[in-house]
Design a protein around this motif. Structure first.
Motif, PDB file in Angstrom:
ATOM      1  N   ASP A   1       0.855  -1.183   0.000  1.00 20.89           N
ATOM      2  CA  ASP A   1       0.000   0.000   0.000  1.00 20.89           C
ATOM      3  C   ASP A   1       0.891   1.233   0.000  1.00 20.89           C
ATOM      4  O   ASP A   1       1.398   1.659   1.038  1.00 20.89           O
ATOM      5  N   SER A   2       1.083   1.809  -1.158  1.00 21.08           N
ATOM      6  CA  SER A   2       2.008   2.938  -1.280  1.00 21.08           C
ATOM      7  C   SER A   2       1.494   4.172  -0.544  1.00 21.08           C
ATOM      8  O   SER A   2       2.276   4.954  -0.008  1.00 21.08           O
ATOM      9  N   ARG A   3       0.169   4.357  -0.501  1.00 24.89           N
ATOM     10  CA  ARG A   3      -0.384   5.515   0.202  1.00 24.89           C
ATOM     11  C   ARG A   3      -0.133   5.399   1.701  1.00 24.89           C
ATOM     12  O   ARG A   3       0.221   6.370   2.371  1.00 24.89           O
ATOM     13  N   SER A   4      -0.316   4.206   2.232  1.00 25.31           N
ATOM     14  CA  SER A   4      -0.098   3.994   3.660  1.00 25.31           C
ATOM     15  C   SER A   4       1.384   4.100   3.998  1.00 25.31           C
ATOM     16  O   SER A   4       1.766   4.732   4.981  1.00 25.31           O
ATOM     17  N   ASN A   5       2.233   3.499   3.186  1.00 16.31           N
ATOM     18  CA  ASN A   5       3.666   3.481   3.457  1.00 16.31           C
ATOM     19  C   ASN A   5       4.344   4.815   3.156  1.00 16.31           C
ATOM     20  O   ASN A   5       5.420   5.102   3.681  1.00 16.31           O
ATOM     21  N   GLY A   6       3.736   5.612   2.286  1.00 13.17           N
ATOM     22  CA  GLY A   6       4.382   6.844   1.854  1.00 13.17           C
ATOM     23  C   GLY A   6       5.557   6.588   0.941  1.00 13.17           C
ATOM     24  O   GLY A   6       6.439   7.441   0.787  1.00 13.17           O
ATOM     25  N   LEU A   7       5.576   5.415   0.309  1.00 12.21           N
ATOM     26  CA  LEU A   7       6.665   5.003  -0.582  1.00 12.21           C
ATOM     27  C   LEU A   7       6.059   4.285  -1.779  1.00 12.21           C
ATOM     28  O   LEU A   7       4.994   3.664  -1.665  1.00 12.21           O
ATOM     29  N   PRO A   8       6.722   4.334  -2.923  1.00  9.09           N
ATOM     30  CA  PRO A   8       6.139   3.712  -4.116  1.00  9.09           C
ATOM     31  C   PRO A   8       6.117   2.189  -4.024  1.00  9.09           C
ATOM     32  O   PRO A   8       7.061   1.566  -3.543  1.00  9.09           O
ATOM     33  N   ALA A   9       5.011   1.597  -4.484  1.00  8.34           N
ATOM     34  CA  ALA A   9       4.954   0.139  -4.633  1.00  8.34           C
ATOM     35  C   ALA A   9       5.747  -0.245  -5.870  1.00  8.34           C
ATOM     36  O   ALA A   9       5.851   0.530  -6.834  1.00  8.34           O
ATOM     37  N   LEU A  10       6.327  -1.442  -5.834  1.00 10.84           N
ATOM     38  CA  LEU A  10       7.199  -1.887  -6.914  1.00 10.84           C
ATOM     39  C   LEU A  10       6.692  -3.194  -7.514  1.00 10.84           C
ATOM     40  O   LEU A  10       6.169  -4.049  -6.804  1.00 10.84           O
ATOM     41  N   ALA A  11       6.872  -3.337  -8.813  1.00 11.57           N
ATOM     42  CA  ALA A  11       6.465  -4.542  -9.529  1.00 11.57           C
ATOM     43  C   ALA A  11       7.425  -4.749 -10.692  1.00 11.57           C
ATOM     44  O   ALA A  11       8.243  -3.870 -10.994  1.00 11.57           O
ATOM     45  N   PRO A  12       7.351  -5.893 -11.353  1.00  7.84           N
ATOM     46  CA  PRO A  12       8.234  -6.074 -12.519  1.00  7.84           C
ATOM     47  C   PRO A  12       7.942  -5.058 -13.620  1.00  7.84           C
ATOM     48  O   PRO A  12       8.854  -4.615 -14.320  1.00  7.84           O
ATOM     49  N   SER A  13       6.664  -4.686 -13.763  1.00  9.94           N
ATOM     50  CA  SER A  13       6.264  -3.747 -14.802  1.00  9.94           C
ATOM     51  C   SER A  13       5.326  -2.710 -14.191  1.00  9.94           C
ATOM     52  O   SER A  13       4.624  -2.990 -13.223  1.00  9.94           O
ATOM     53  N   ALA A  14       5.323  -1.519 -14.760  1.00 17.36           N
ATOM     54  CA  ALA A  14       4.457  -0.461 -14.260  1.00 17.36           C
ATOM     55  C   ALA A  14       2.993  -0.856 -14.420  1.00 17.36           C
ATOM     56  O   ALA A  14       2.603  -1.515 -15.386  1.00 17.36           O
ATOM     57  N   ALA A  15       2.170  -0.453 -13.445  1.00 16.31           N
ATOM     58  CA  ALA A  15       0.749  -0.796 -13.471  1.00 16.31           C
ATOM     59  C   ALA A  15       0.004   0.165 -12.559  1.00 16.31           C
ATOM     60  O   ALA A  15       0.601   1.022 -11.899  1.00 16.31           O
ATOM     61  N   PHE A  16      -1.319   0.004 -12.527  1.00 23.64           N
ATOM     62  CA  PHE A  16      -2.148   0.776 -11.605  1.00 23.64           C
ATOM     63  C   PHE A  16      -2.742  -0.171 -10.580  1.00 23.64           C
ATOM     64  O   PHE A  16      -3.239  -1.251 -10.930  1.00 23.64           O
ATOM     65  N   SER A  17      -2.682   0.205  -9.307  1.00 24.04           N
ATOM     66  CA  SER A  17      -3.239  -0.611  -8.241  1.00 24.04           C
ATOM     67  C   SER A  17      -4.667  -0.181  -7.952  1.00 24.04           C
ATOM     68  O   SER A  17      -4.897   0.939  -7.484  1.00 24.04           O
ATOM     69  N   ALA A  18      -5.629  -1.080  -8.228  1.00 19.55           N
ATOM     70  CA  ALA A  18      -7.021  -0.778  -7.908  1.00 19.55           C
ATOM     71  C   ALA A  18      -7.242  -0.774  -6.402  1.00 19.55           C
ATOM     72  O   ALA A  18      -8.109  -0.068  -5.889  1.00 19.55           O
ATOM     73  N   GLN A  19      -6.428  -1.566  -5.673  1.00 16.83           N
ATOM     74  CA  GLN A  19      -6.559  -1.618  -4.216  1.00 16.83           C
ATOM     75  C   GLN A  19      -6.085  -0.317  -3.579  1.00 16.83           C
ATOM     76  O   GLN A  19      -6.750   0.251  -2.717  1.00 16.83           O
ATOM     77  N   GLY A  20      -4.888   0.133  -4.002  1.00 17.77           N
ATOM     78  CA  GLY A  20      -4.304   1.327  -3.401  1.00 17.77           C
ATOM     79  C   GLY A  20      -4.644   2.612  -4.111  1.00 17.77           C
ATOM     80  O   GLY A  20      -4.258   3.695  -3.666  1.00 17.77           O
ATOM     81  N   LEU A  21      -5.365   2.503  -5.255  1.00 21.16           N
ATOM     82  CA  LEU A  21      -5.718   3.669  -6.063  1.00 21.16           C
ATOM     83  C   LEU A  21      -4.483   4.515  -6.368  1.00 21.16           C
ATOM     84  O   LEU A  21      -4.468   5.735  -6.206  1.00 21.16           O
ATOM     85  N   SER A  22      -3.415   3.842  -6.814  1.00 19.50           N
ATOM     86  CA  SER A  22      -2.158   4.526  -7.084  1.00 19.50           C
ATOM     87  C   SER A  22      -1.364   3.755  -8.130  1.00 19.50           C
ATOM     88  O   SER A  22      -1.658   2.589  -8.426  1.00 19.50           O
ATOM     89  N   ARG A  23      -0.357   4.425  -8.659  1.00 14.90           N
ATOM     90  CA  ARG A  23       0.499   3.796  -9.651  1.00 14.90           C
ATOM     91  C   ARG A  23       1.520   2.882  -8.975  1.00 14.90           C
ATOM     92  O   ARG A  23       1.985   3.152  -7.863  1.00 14.90           O
ATOM     93  N   ILE A  24       1.844   1.800  -9.634  1.00 14.07           N
ATOM     94  CA  ILE A  24       2.895   0.888  -9.196  1.00 14.07           C
ATOM     95  C   ILE A  24       4.075   1.081 -10.135  1.00 14.07           C
ATOM     96  O   ILE A  24       3.924   1.027 -11.364  1.00 14.07           O
ATOM     97  N   ARG A  25       5.242   1.322  -9.564  1.00 14.34           N
ATOM     98  CA  ARG A  25       6.416   1.607 -10.383  1.00 14.34           C
ATOM     99  C   ARG A  25       7.144   0.321 -10.769  1.00 14.34           C
ATOM    100  O   ARG A  25       7.217  -0.624  -9.971  1.00 14.34           O
ATOM    101  N   ALA A  26       7.683   0.285 -11.964  1.00 14.75           N
ATOM    102  CA  ALA A  26       8.502  -0.849 -12.395  1.00 14.75           C
ATOM    103  C   ALA A  26       9.821  -0.822 -11.636  1.00 14.75           C
ATOM    104  O   ALA A  26      10.501   0.208 -11.564  1.00 14.75           O
ATOM    105  N   ALA A  27      10.187  -1.946 -11.051  1.00 12.57           N
ATOM    106  CA  ALA A  27      11.434  -2.040 -10.290  1.00 12.57           C
ATOM    107  C   ALA A  27      12.636  -1.954 -11.226  1.00 12.57           C
ATOM    108  O   ALA A  27      12.668  -2.589 -12.282  1.00 12.57           O
ATOM    109  N   SER A  28      13.620  -1.166 -10.828  1.00  8.01           N
ATOM    110  CA  SER A  28      14.862  -1.080 -11.593  1.00  8.01           C
ATOM    111  C   SER A  28      15.797  -2.224 -11.202  1.00  8.01           C
ATOM    112  O   SER A  28      15.548  -2.938 -10.224  1.00  8.01           O
ATOM    113  N   ARG A  29      16.868  -2.385 -11.940  1.00  4.73           N
ATOM    114  CA  ARG A  29      17.872  -3.381 -11.567  1.00  4.73           C
ATOM    115  C   ARG A  29      18.446  -3.074 -10.186  1.00  4.73           C
ATOM    116  O   ARG A  29      18.719  -3.990  -9.400  1.00  4.73           O
TER     117      ARG A  29
END
Length: 395
Positions: free
Chosen positions: A109-137
């Motif tokens: 939950d990026s809104r709760s944590n105050g930090l971006p959520a990470l995934a293999p590819s960028a996406a939108f989180s319907a749960q957190g109502l926020s963008r999920i950032r693609a993880a870098s190397r």
């Protein structure tokens, strides 16, 4: 007393457990300020007193952005005093204790944590109502090292084992999923690339702690999502883990906390309770209006993951933990007869923390869990069975 090997001592890596029953990880919702609370200690003490061989603390994030919400333990020096109090309390009751470590990835939950959520590819989180950032190397390298650091902290805190979370579309699991992983670099594409994060985390933990504690991994057999991770690929990942020697046992699971959470749990889908538990009014309304599409209902039956798990048992020599619908003694006996070394229980123990002791004394004991799943929404206020008053349970 029933004459069954389920209640005899058994080895798990370097660890000797007093029986074959493990309290499976269920996020407790008792870590305000990302610290161990007295309620959390009492929760695990009850299960230790109740007879399990090992109780699993869930969930211990390896990094602050890897929490499913901010009031969740993340493994850092400031958490050590509380973690030591917890492990000491469990040991005083004669049980072992495991720390489930991992990174929530797109489930965070990026809104709760105050930090971006990470995934293999960028996406939108319907749960957190926020963008999920693609993880870098660099993110991947940092999170891999964080698994090793978390395992070392677990050793220092007195844990007997760690369980590496490779399931439910958390960080490592999301990389395994061809539905979620659209990368074109070395961490995407064919299974060998998509498995690098999971295999790397397990190897980093083994290199860090050696044989000082037992190492388990919780691995999805399938995501329960069209186009997601499936049995054939999961079997291959399990075989790679076995060949690498990075884990002492696998706990076999299924489902996606991101896309299909009830696929793991089976039984009733408590939509009204989930909606009421949502703090965000927009999310609460969404659950009420379209929750049935996400929180689906699957019929409950005993050992509902056994058919899939059998394929792993026949393909591996590695010790396996059977999870999913193990609530009655005869189910556990069936699992052991089919070659599963340990039985993981969750909801049945939330209803009756002393169930194992009572089964050991009288084999006719029946679990009272009705699989209503109303325990699931309580993670926001302290995980419990809503059908009993746990406030009166002995500490």
């Amino acid at each position: 007393m029933p004459a069954t090997a389920l209640f005899e001592a058994a080895t798990l890596g370097p660890l000797t457990l007093r029986n074959r029953f493990i309290k499976a990880a269920t996020f407790e919702g008792m870590s305000k300020g990302a610290q161990v609370s007295n309620d959390l200690i009492d929760f695990h003490r009850r299960h230790a007193t109740g007879g399990v061989a090992m109780t699993t603390v869930a969930y211990c994030a390896v990094a602050p952005e890897g929490r499913t919400e901010r009031n969740q333990i993340w493994m850092r020096p400031e958490a050590l005093p509380g973690l030591r109090r917890l492990t000491n309390a469990v040991h005083d009751e004669g049980a072992a204790v495991s720390a489930q470590i991992g990174h929530a990835g797109p489930v965070a939950d990026s809104r709760s944590n105050g930090l971006p959520a990470l995934a293999p590819s960028a996406a939108f989180s319907a749960q957190g109502l926020s963008r999920i950032r693609a993880a870098s190397r660099d993110d991947i390298a940092r999170i891999t090292q964080a698994h090793a650091d978390a395992a070392l902290l677990a050793v220092e805190a007195g844990f007997d084992a760690v369980e590496i979370h490779l399931g439910h579309n958390y960080f490592a699991s999301s990389f395994l999923s061809p539905k979620l992983n659209k990368r074109s670099d070395e961490y995407g594409g064919r299974l060998a690339g998509r498995a690098k994060v999971a295999l790397g985390a397990a190897r980093a933990v083994r290199d860090a702690v050696g044989d000082r504690i037992a190492i388990l991994a919780k691995l999805n057999m399938d995501d329960g999502v069209p186009g997601g991770f499936w049995l054939d690929e999961s079997l291959q990942v399990a075989q790679w883990l076995e060949a690498d020697g990075s884990v002492d046992a696998l706990e076999l699971t299924a489902g996606s906390s991101l896309l299909n959470p009830m696929y793991l749990f089976r039984g009733d889908a408590p939509l009204q309770e989930f909606a009421a538990a949502m703090r965000n009014p927009v999310v609460r309304l969404g659950v009420k209006l379209v929750g049935k599409r996400f929180i689906r209902s699957y019929p409950y039956q005993e050992a509902y993951l056994l058919d899939s798990a059998r394929q792993f048992r026949s393909a591996l020599k590695l010790p396996l933990v059977l999870l999913g619908g193990v609530s009655q003694l005869e189910t556990a006996e069936q699992g052991m007869a089919e070659g599963f070394q340990f039985m993981a229980m969750a909801r049945a123990l939330l209803r009756e923390p002393d169930l194992i002791n009572r089964m050991r004394r009288e084999r006719s004991t029946r679990s009272l869990c009705v699989h209503c799943n109303k325990c699931m929404p309580t993670i926001f206020t302290g995980t419990r069975c809503v059908l009993v008053d746990t406030s009166a349970a002995p500490a």
